[in-house]
Design an enzyme around this catalytic site. Structure first.
Site, mmCIF file in Angstrom:
data_model
loop_
_atom_site.group_PDB
_atom_site.id
_atom_site.type_symbol
_atom_site.label_atom_id
_atom_site.label_comp_id
_atom_site.label_asym_id
_atom_site.label_seq_id
_atom_site.Cartn_x
_atom_site.Cartn_y
_atom_site.Cartn_z
ATOM 1 N N LYS A 12 0.867 -1.195 0.000
ATOM 2 C CA LYS A 12 0.000 0.000 0.000
ATOM 3 C C LYS A 12 0.891 1.228 0.000
ATOM 4 O O LYS A 12 1.779 1.361 0.847
ATOM 5 C CB LYS A 12 -0.902 -0.019 1.237
ATOM 6 C CG LYS A 12 -2.086 0.906 1.128
ATOM 7 C CD LYS A 12 -3.138 0.405 0.145
ATOM 8 C CE LYS A 12 -4.302 -0.289 0.819
ATOM 9 N NZ LYS A 12 -5.128 -1.039 -0.147
ATOM 10 N N THR A 57 -2.568 -5.889 0.581
ATOM 11 C CA THR A 57 -2.061 -4.515 0.747
ATOM 12 C C THR A 57 -2.865 -3.803 1.843
ATOM 13 O O THR A 57 -2.340 -2.956 2.563
ATOM 14 C CB THR A 57 -2.121 -3.701 -0.560
ATOM 15 O OG1 THR A 57 -3.480 -3.498 -0.931
ATOM 16 C CG2 THR A 57 -1.377 -4.392 -1.699
ATOM 17 N N ASP A 58 -4.135 -4.186 1.960
ATOM 18 C CA ASP A 58 -4.965 -3.591 3.012
ATOM 19 C C ASP A 58 -4.388 -3.890 4.400
ATOM 20 O O ASP A 58 -4.426 -3.033 5.294
ATOM 21 C CB ASP A 58 -6.398 -4.139 2.907
ATOM 22 C CG ASP A 58 -7.341 -3.417 3.833
ATOM 23 O OD1 ASP A 58 -7.593 -2.222 3.612
ATOM 24 O OD2 ASP A 58 -7.793 -4.035 4.828
ATOM 25 N N PHE A 166 -17.199 19.790 16.733
ATOM 26 C CA PHE A 166 -18.212 20.033 15.701
ATOM 27 C C PHE A 166 -19.428 19.177 16.023
ATOM 28 O O PHE A 166 -19.374 17.952 15.939
ATOM 29 C CB PHE A 166 -17.668 19.712 14.304
ATOM 30 C CG PHE A 166 -18.615 20.124 13.194
ATOM 31 C CD1 PHE A 166 -18.876 21.466 12.947
ATOM 32 C CD2 PHE A 166 -19.260 19.171 12.419
ATOM 33 C CE1 PHE A 166 -19.765 21.856 11.940
ATOM 34 C CE2 PHE A 166 -20.150 19.550 11.407
ATOM 35 C CZ PHE A 166 -20.395 20.890 11.176
ATOM 36 N N ARG A 183 -11.608 17.128 18.191
ATOM 37 C CA ARG A 183 -11.101 16.671 16.898
ATOM 38 C C ARG A 183 -9.873 17.481 16.517
ATOM 39 O O ARG A 183 -9.576 18.507 17.144
ATOM 40 C CB ARG A 183 -12.183 16.794 15.821
ATOM 41 C CG ARG A 183 -12.577 18.231 15.522
ATOM 42 C CD ARG A 183 -13.546 18.369 14.333
ATOM 43 N NE ARG A 183 -13.777 19.784 14.032
ATOM 44 C CZ ARG A 183 -14.455 20.236 12.991
ATOM 45 N NH1 ARG A 183 -15.032 19.393 12.148
ATOM 46 N NH2 ARG A 183 -14.594 21.537 12.784
ATOM 47 N N GLN A 231 -15.860 27.556 10.271
ATOM 48 C CA GLN A 231 -16.455 28.851 9.928
ATOM 49 C C GLN A 231 -16.174 29.872 11.038
ATOM 50 O O GLN A 231 -15.843 31.028 10.781
ATOM 51 C CB GLN A 231 -17.980 28.693 9.740
ATOM 52 C CG GLN A 231 -18.394 27.958 8.478
ATOM 53 C CD GLN A 231 -18.534 26.445 8.639
ATOM 54 O OE1 GLN A 231 -17.829 25.809 9.432
ATOM 55 N NE2 GLN A 231 -19.420 25.847 7.850
ATOM 56 N N ASN A 257 -11.111 22.134 4.757
ATOM 57 C CA ASN A 257 -11.080 21.420 6.036
ATOM 58 C C ASN A 257 -10.336 20.103 5.790
ATOM 59 O O ASN A 257 -10.868 19.186 5.183
ATOM 60 C CB ASN A 257 -12.515 21.175 6.504
ATOM 61 C CG ASN A 257 -12.590 20.733 7.949
ATOM 62 O OD1 ASN A 257 -11.567 20.459 8.567
ATOM 63 N ND2 ASN A 257 -13.795 20.641 8.479
ATOM 64 N N HIS A 259 -9.488 16.920 6.650
ATOM 65 C CA HIS A 259 -10.046 15.982 7.630
ATOM 66 C C HIS A 259 -9.010 14.971 8.128
ATOM 67 O O HIS A 259 -8.245 14.411 7.350
ATOM 68 C CB HIS A 259 -11.225 15.224 7.015
ATOM 69 C CG HIS A 259 -12.312 16.119 6.512
ATOM 70 N ND1 HIS A 259 -13.003 16.980 7.333
ATOM 71 C CD2 HIS A 259 -12.815 16.315 5.272
ATOM 72 C CE1 HIS A 259 -13.900 17.646 6.624
ATOM 73 N NE2 HIS A 259 -13.800 17.268 5.359
HETATM 74 O O1 LIG Z 1 -15.984 22.981 10.871
HETATM 75 C C1 LIG Z 1 -16.778 22.330 10.163
HETATM 76 N N1 LIG Z 1 -17.726 22.992 9.467
HETATM 77 C C2 LIG Z 1 -18.641 22.341 8.676
HETATM 78 O O2 LIG Z 1 -19.525 22.986 8.035
HETATM 79 C C3 LIG Z 1 -18.530 20.944 8.599
HETATM 80 N N2 LIG Z 1 -19.257 19.992 7.918
HETATM 81 C C4 LIG Z 1 -18.687 18.790 8.223
HETATM 82 O O3 LIG Z 1 -19.089 17.682 7.760
HETATM 83 N N3 LIG Z 1 -17.658 18.940 9.087
HETATM 84 C C5 LIG Z 1 -17.534 20.272 9.337
HETATM 85 N N4 LIG Z 1 -16.667 20.982 10.098
#
Ligand SMILES: O=c1[nH]c(=O)c2[nH]c(=O)[nH]c2[nH]1
Length: 307
Positions: A12, A57-58, A166, A183, A231, A257, A259
């Site tokens: 992988k 590979t997983d 969030f 998070r 935001q 964002n 993730h």
């Molecule tokens: O800070 C965030 N704003 C969002 O609008 C949003 N939407 C999401 O799925 N995660 C997040 N995180």
């Protein structure tokens, strides 16, 4: 046989693993991109499709994440040595393991100076900026009478390893996202700011000082905001600039964002105590907004921050 199998390897590639180590309030980050390539007795799978010698590979991916928990990431070299040894010594058919690792370096965001709302030991210990320079940009427009200067930056990557939540969002029948109370918040900042200066060249701002100060306020606001959404963090970053820099009337941000998903280590009998993350590159949330000095007309184009 008219053909024979030559050199071959498999595994992988590009496992993005982020490991947070918590020393009280002080967090340490290791951020790696790990690629596994295994070779050995793999003739059968190529010639006949027999998978009897094939470790998926997983599984190699899972091993990377599990080892981040089990051994920690002291250094990329040490981590790679653990992995390579494991594959070669635990799997008879595997004769050679090649582990390639890219490491992304982070440094702490400075929050202990006079402009910060934190002083001394209260400084933020969980906020980081990726090492390496961002790209600084500017656009100057002149019609013979008036100047418009819009400056900014892109590719400034920042991360908070805590103080981000969030939850409380709309849930419809397609919503699967779990609410998050602690998070990682990470983004690659693209920002443009417009100077209020339009004439009298004698009164033009000190461009170099302005850039340095705007960047600093932006980073400090990112580090110091306890975030309930990206935001909210965006608005804090913008208003911190407008409130501290009189030469700037308008700021626009485009914030992906980035993730970081907690890896489920339960199947390997390991507890993931907010330590080991998968850093996804796409898709990403994209949060964009303008923050203005009250009373001024917005002039930064909507799409400008995506250039
Ligand atoms: O800070 C965030 N704003 C969002 O609008 C949003 N939407 C999401 O799925 N995660 C997040 N995180």
């Amino acid at each position: 046989m008219p053909t024979i199998l030559g050199q071959n390897q498999y595994g992988k590639a590009e496992n993005r693993v982020v490991k947070i180590t918590r020393d009280g309030d002080t967090h340490h980050i290791k951020d790696l991109n790990v690629s596994v390539a295994l070779s050995g007795d793999m003739e059968d799978v190529h010639y006949s499709g027999s998978n009897a010698n094939v470790l998926p590979t997983d599984t190699t991916k899972n091993t990377v994440y599990a080892f981040a928990k089990e051994y920690g990431i002291e250094s990329a070299e040490q981590f790679g040595i653990h992995l390579a040894r494991h594959f070669v010594t635990s799997q008879e058919p595997i004769k050679v393991a090649r582990i390639r690792i890219e490491e992304y370096s982070w440094e702490r965001i400075e929050t202990s100076d006079a402009n910060s709302k934190f002083i001394g030991s209260d400084e933020v210990k969980h906020s980081f900026v990726r090492k390496g320079q961002e790209t600084r940009v500017t656009q100057i427009t002149y019609d013979g009478e008036k100047w418009e200067v819009i400056s900014g930056l892109k590719d400034l990557v920042v991360m908070n390893s805590t103080n981000s939540e969030f939850w409380g969002y709309v849930k419809d029948k397609y919503t699967t996202l779990q609410e998050a109370y602690d998070r990682i918040l990470a983004t690659q900042v693209s920002a443009r700011w417009r100077f209020s200066w339009t004439d009298d060249e004698q009164k033009a701002p000190n461009w170099e000082k302005s850039y340095e100060q705007v960047r600093k306020h932006m980073l400090q606001a990112f580090a110091e905001t306890y975030s309930l959404s990206l935001q909210q963090t965006l608005y804090q970053m913008g208003s911190r600039i407008i409130n501290n820099r009189s030469e700037i009337d308008e700021v626009r941000f485009s914030l992906p964002n980035k993730h970081h998903f907690l890896v489920d280590l339960e199947p390997f009998g390991l507890k993931n105590d907010n330590e080991v993350y998968f850093a996804a590159d796409r898709p990403y949330g994209l949060i964009e907004a303008t923050v203005l000095r009250d009373g001024v007309e917005p002039q930064i184009p909507v799409d400008m921050t995506n250039l």
